[in-house]
Design a protein around this motif. Structure first.
Motif, short mmCIF file in Angstrom:
data_model
loop_
_atom_site.label_atom_id
_atom_site.label_comp_id
_atom_site.label_asym_id
_atom_site.label_seq_id
_atom_site.Cartn_x
_atom_site.Cartn_y
_atom_site.Cartn_z
N LYS A 6 0.72 -1.21 0.10
CA LYS A 6 -0.13 0.18 -0.10
C LYS A 6 0.81 1.32 0.01
CE LYS A 6 -4.18 -1.63 2.07
NZ LYS A 6 -5.11 -2.00 3.13
N ILE A 7 1.96 1.31 0.67
CA ILE A 7 3.02 2.39 0.75
C ILE A 7 3.67 2.76 -0.36
CG2 ILE A 7 4.67 3.55 1.95
CD1 ILE A 7 3.67 2.21 4.75
N GLU A 8 3.94 1.47 -1.02
CA GLU A 8 4.54 1.47 -2.40
C GLU A 8 3.64 2.27 -3.41
OE1 GLU A 8 6.33 -2.18 -3.57
OE2 GLU A 8 7.03 -1.38 -5.29
N SER A 9 2.60 2.45 -3.06
CA SER A 9 1.67 2.90 -4.27
C SER A 9 1.61 4.34 -4.17
CB SER A 9 0.21 2.60 -4.09
OG SER A 9 -0.40 3.01 -2.90
N LEU A 10 2.21 4.81 -2.98
CA LEU A 10 2.24 6.32 -2.65
C LEU A 10 3.53 7.20 -3.49
CD1 LEU A 10 1.47 6.50 1.16
CD2 LEU A 10 -0.17 6.74 -0.81
N ASP A 11 4.30 6.31 -3.92
CA ASP A 11 5.58 7.17 -4.52
C ASP A 11 5.18 8.10 -5.83
OD1 ASP A 11 8.02 7.81 -4.99
OD2 ASP A 11 8.63 6.13 -6.22
N LYS A 12 5.45 9.39 -5.59
CA LYS A 12 5.32 10.33 -6.50
C LYS A 12 6.64 11.17 -6.98
CE LYS A 12 1.37 12.42 -3.88
NZ LYS A 12 0.40 12.58 -4.79
N ARG A 13 7.83 10.44 -6.69
CA ARG A 13 9.09 11.31 -7.04
C ARG A 13 8.99 12.55 -6.62
NH1 ARG A 13 11.25 8.12 -12.53
NH2 ARG A 13 10.62 6.10 -11.86
N LEU A 14 8.57 12.79 -5.68
CA LEU A 14 8.55 14.18 -5.13
C LEU A 14 9.28 14.53 -4.25
CD1 LEU A 14 6.68 16.82 -5.34
CD2 LEU A 14 5.23 15.83 -3.61
N ARG A 15 10.32 15.42 -4.39
CA ARG A 15 11.63 15.79 -3.64
C ARG A 15 11.21 16.91 -3.12
NH1 ARG A 15 16.50 13.65 -3.86
NH2 ARG A 15 16.38 12.44 -5.78
N PHE A 16 11.79 17.16 -1.86
CA PHE A 16 11.43 18.46 -1.09
C PHE A 16 12.88 19.36 -0.93
CE2 PHE A 16 7.75 15.70 -0.12
CZ PHE A 16 6.90 16.74 -0.34
N ASN A 17 13.94 18.45 -0.59
CA ASN A 17 15.18 19.21 -0.52
C ASN A 17 16.08 19.02 -1.63
OD1 ASN A 17 17.14 20.11 1.08
ND2 ASN A 17 18.01 18.35 1.89
N ASP A 18 15.45 20.07 -2.56
CA ASP A 18 16.12 20.20 -3.62
C ASP A 18 16.72 21.68 -4.07
OD1 ASP A 18 16.78 20.60 -6.50
OD2 ASP A 18 15.09 19.49 -7.35
N PRO A 19 17.99 21.99 -4.16
CA PRO A 19 18.59 23.25 -4.52
C PRO A 19 17.97 24.03 -5.47
CG PRO A 19 20.47 21.53 -4.18
CD PRO A 19 19.00 20.88 -4.16
N PHE A 20 17.40 23.35 -6.47
CA PHE A 20 16.75 23.86 -7.63
C PHE A 20 15.56 24.72 -7.06
CE2 PHE A 20 14.23 24.68 -11.25
CZ PHE A 20 15.12 25.23 -12.16
N SER A 21 14.40 23.91 -6.28
CA SER A 21 13.41 24.45 -5.87
C SER A 21 13.61 25.49 -4.81
CB SER A 21 12.56 23.35 -5.13
OG SER A 21 12.64 22.11 -5.73
#
Ligand code: NAP
Length: 322
Positions: A298-313
């Protein structure tokens, strides 16, 4: 006594606790007490960095706990990180020595390169910690310090018995592949952002296969980041996600514990930070229970490739993870 599990690090066979305490965003005012209290509550790994601006106070908390006999130095696993402005081969040793002096310790258990980003040197007297920009400027200035020279200096810290283990943080597979071609001492660990919205399954598996232990940071996903919109992608707080809530009810555990245990199930260490007593305790209570295959799926289905700690953002214009 709180139960703990350990990862055995390559080369030294040192036992690294799978749950540690993260020092980012612990204010200078709170750091001594918070770290002392974390150790009193059973934490044995302390994850710090020059960049967190609180090493003097973190060191005071550690030394207070040692002085009071709560713990012996050899029972603690102290981690800290080399900041980007000290990659130059002439700067690694002085940067490390300042940190060791600030911490008031004789050695650290693990020293990490914080980011594979060589920034122009800023001396301690001008700004400390200097952050990403040169003082008074608002753009990144790089410096030609190759990683092989920086790593050689990291190895010298091991030779001098100042760092028992060395490792990397925020490195991708290309960087690690290159490092492995010249490293006399293989990195002991890789520390990266990992949570159900950014699972990085292939990276985790490949790095583990190289005998490098992984530590997850920001296990609660967006909890440390105010804006939940990154590169146009938005996400609801993981701690309140229905799937996480459902699994937490099933096991009678908090949502925070579920997110931390998810990493433990992948043989990945965690370093949650909290300044709340109750959370400090529950974040460490991860070993008398486990998630099952259905929970993991179930948790595997949550992946969004969403990164928060990104020097670009962050607005630095550096797409480090592309
Ligand atoms: N290598 C790197 O580049 C890098 C980057 C980021 C972080 N790190 C390391 O990783 C550590 C942890 O990462 P992080 O600080 O991003 O985030 P985190 O530990 O994932 O999240 C911390 C936040 O979650 C809250 N929290 C803690 N336990 C909770 C629980 N059980 N339930 C609900 N909320 C909870 C904390 O609030 P309260 O304090 O109010 O409880 C705080 O706002 C850092 O301290 C640092 O040591 C390394």
């Amino acid at each position: 006594m709180v139960s703990q599990q350990y990862a055995t690090l390559n080369r030294t066979n040192d036992k690294m606790p799978l749950v540690g305490f993260g020092c980012w965003k612990v204010s200078q005012d709170e750091a001594e007490n918070t770290i002392y209290n974390a150790i009193k509550n059973g934490y044995r790994l302390i994850d710090g960095a020059a960049d967190y601006g609180n090493e003097v106070e973190v060191g005071r908390g550690i030394n207070k706990a040692i002085k009071e006999g709560i713990v012996k130095r050899e029972e603690l696993f102290v981690v800290t990180k080399l900041w980007n402005t000290y990659h130059n081969k002439a700067q690694v040793r002085p940067a490390f020595e300042k940190q060791l002096k600030d911490l008031n310790l004789d050695y650290v258990d693990l020293y990490l390169i914080h980011f594979p980003v060589p920034l122009k040197h800023v001396d301690h007297a001008t700004a400390y910690p200097p952050g990403w920009y040169q003082p008074g400027k608002e753009e990144l200035e790089f410096e030609p310090s190759p990683m092989y020279e920086c790593w050689r200096e990291m190895e010298h810290l091991v030779d001098a018995k100042l760092a028992r283990n060395i490792g990397v943080s925020n490195f991708n597979v290309q960087m690690i592949l290159d490092l492995l071609t010249y490293a006399k001492i293989k990195p002991a660990t890789l520390q990266v952002e990992l949570h159900p919205y950014l699972q990085q399954k292939r990276l985790v598996e490949w790095v583990q296969k190289q005998g490098i232990q992984i530590t997850a940071y920001s296990s609660f996903g967006p909890a440390s980041f105010v804006d939940l919109t990154v590169d146009g992608k938005t996400a609801s707080p993981l701690l309140e996600h229905d799937i996480i809530k459902e699994i937490s009810q099933k096991h009678s555990k908090t949502a925070g514990q579920i997110l931390l245990r998810w990493s433990i199930e992948r043989n990945v260490a965690v370093i949650p930070k909290s300044t709340h007593e109750e959370r400090i305790k529950s974040n460490l209570d991860l070993f008398s229970w486990s998630l099952d295959g259905e929970d993991m799926k179930k948790i595997e289905s949550l992946d969004k490739r969403l990164r928060f700690n990104d020097p670009f953002s962050y607005g630095f214009g550096l797409p480090l993870f592309d």
